[in-house]
Design a protein around this motif. Sequence first.
Motif, PDB file in Angstrom:
ATOM      1  N   GLU A 142       1.621   9.330  -5.888  1.00  0.00           N
ATOM      2  CA  GLU A 142       2.168  10.619  -5.347  1.00  0.00           C
ATOM      3  C   GLU A 142       3.168  11.266  -6.091  1.00  0.00           C
ATOM      4  O   GLU A 142       3.441  12.645  -6.335  1.00  0.00           O
ATOM      5  N   GLN A 143       4.273  10.355  -6.561  1.00  0.00           N
ATOM      6  CA  GLN A 143       5.445  10.833  -7.216  1.00  0.00           C
ATOM      7  C   GLN A 143       4.749  11.602  -8.639  1.00  0.00           C
ATOM      8  O   GLN A 143       5.468  12.568  -8.946  1.00  0.00           O
ATOM      9  N   THR A 144       4.106  10.769  -9.405  1.00  0.00           N
ATOM     10  CA  THR A 144       3.893  11.307 -10.525  1.00  0.00           C
ATOM     11  C   THR A 144       2.727  12.728 -10.386  1.00  0.00           C
ATOM     12  O   THR A 144       2.942  13.523 -10.974  1.00  0.00           O
ATOM     13  N   GLY A 183       0.863  -1.284  -0.048  1.00  0.00           N
ATOM     14  CA  GLY A 183      -0.022  -0.017   0.084  1.00  0.00           C
ATOM     15  C   GLY A 183       0.847   1.147   0.057  1.00  0.00           C
ATOM     16  O   GLY A 183       0.555   2.347  -0.492  1.00  0.00           O
ATOM     17  N   THR A 184       2.007   1.103   0.770  1.00  0.00           N
ATOM     18  CA  THR A 184       2.938   2.301   0.697  1.00  0.00           C
ATOM     19  C   THR A 184       3.381   2.678  -0.590  1.00  0.00           C
ATOM     20  O   THR A 184       3.684   3.862  -1.292  1.00  0.00           O
ATOM     21  N   VAL A 232      -8.106  11.371  -1.201  1.00  0.00           N
ATOM     22  CA  VAL A 232      -6.613  11.593  -1.087  1.00  0.00           C
ATOM     23  C   VAL A 232      -5.906  10.491  -1.386  1.00  0.00           C
ATOM     24  O   VAL A 232      -6.328   9.261  -1.846  1.00  0.00           O
ATOM     25  N   THR A 233      -4.539  10.510  -1.685  1.00  0.00           N
ATOM     26  CA  THR A 233      -3.812   9.863  -2.207  1.00  0.00           C
ATOM     27  C   THR A 233      -2.817   8.905  -1.485  1.00  0.00           C
ATOM     28  O   THR A 233      -2.098   7.962  -1.780  1.00  0.00           O
ATOM     29  N   SER A 234      -3.199   8.796  -0.110  1.00  0.00           N
ATOM     30  CA  SER A 234      -2.446   7.994   0.914  1.00  0.00           C
ATOM     31  C   SER A 234      -2.928   8.356   2.149  1.00  0.00           C
ATOM     32  O   SER A 234      -3.619   9.177   2.560  1.00  0.00           O
ATOM     33  N   GLN A 267      -4.310   2.946  -6.258  1.00  0.00           N
ATOM     34  CA  GLN A 267      -5.371   3.270  -5.255  1.00  0.00           C
ATOM     35  C   GLN A 267      -5.387   4.600  -4.863  1.00  0.00           C
ATOM     36  O   GLN A 267      -4.429   5.221  -4.628  1.00  0.00           O
ATOM     37  N   VAL A 268      -6.911   4.830  -4.499  1.00  0.00           N
ATOM     38  CA  VAL A 268      -6.933   6.207  -3.749  1.00  0.00           C
ATOM     39  C   VAL A 268      -7.649   5.909  -2.595  1.00  0.00           C
ATOM     40  O   VAL A 268      -8.661   4.952  -2.374  1.00  0.00           O
ATOM     41  N   TRP A 269      -7.799   7.109  -1.523  1.00  0.00           N
ATOM     42  CA  TRP A 269      -8.722   7.109  -0.422  1.00  0.00           C
ATOM     43  C   TRP A 269      -9.838   7.787  -0.716  1.00  0.00           C
ATOM     44  O   TRP A 269      -9.679   9.147  -0.546  1.00  0.00           O
TER      45      TRP A 269
END
Length: 266
Positions: free
Chosen positions: A13-15, A5-6, A72-74, A41-43
């Motif tokens: 998030e990097q992109t 997941g990390t 959110v993304t993480s 994946q997204v939250w």
Amino acid sequence: MSASGTAAAGHVEQTLRQVTPGRYDAYEALLRALATPTSGQVWMLLWHGQAGSPDAQYGHMDVDGHGYAPCVTSAQELSASGWNRSYEVVDALDVARVLYPDHYGLWLNPHAPGGGVGIPWLDLRRIATGLDRQPAGPLRVSEPAIEIPHFYALLTQNAHRTPAVRSLRRAWVQPAFGAPYLAIGLDVYDTSPTAVDSVRAMMRQSVGAVPDGLPVSTVAMSDEFDPVAMWLRASARPFYDREAHAAPAVQNPPGGYGYPPAGGGY
């Protein structure tokens, strides 16, 4: 969060960090990251209900008259957002399939400095159906300026011999990322396999008259979600009409057709 997941969150998030106005290459990389199962994946923030429950309902944002579901993304971004209701972690690919038919986009990290990044519903459709199958928007669509009368004459002749074809329209499409191309809008009476094969044969018999190096694509006029078909229905008079009935042309819409104004999506 698990190690996988990390890693998934890190890829998105990097992109996402590379996306800035005008960087459509970076934006395409973000779409590809979101379209990748597991790593995309997204939250999703739930306004009502709990994850997996029948009454679960995504949140809503309105930006320039266009609807978006916030996410959110993480887990770290979830904490930073201060969201105190429920959420669910899901592949963006699955979210795209749910949202785009209702003309809803996806907004990433709306709490972030600068307001995050919005993905318009037309790009969610690209994620859901295959990024390489649809042109990258926002699109600039116009009447073709290139003169290829022999191709149009041959195509018209072959269309007249293909009973499934009702009418043909044309447009010049300039994607935000990628080469421009000539689009032929196909309005058909019949979508049975036999009819579809006959229309494909019509195009194969005609494209030989296209000058070398000129890309040609087709679009189904019945596709209510396709931005090129949307423009053709609104703005293009048929150059072939079996029933000899052409709708009056209207003024071309401004900007990138089918997308929110610049600044509302990227």
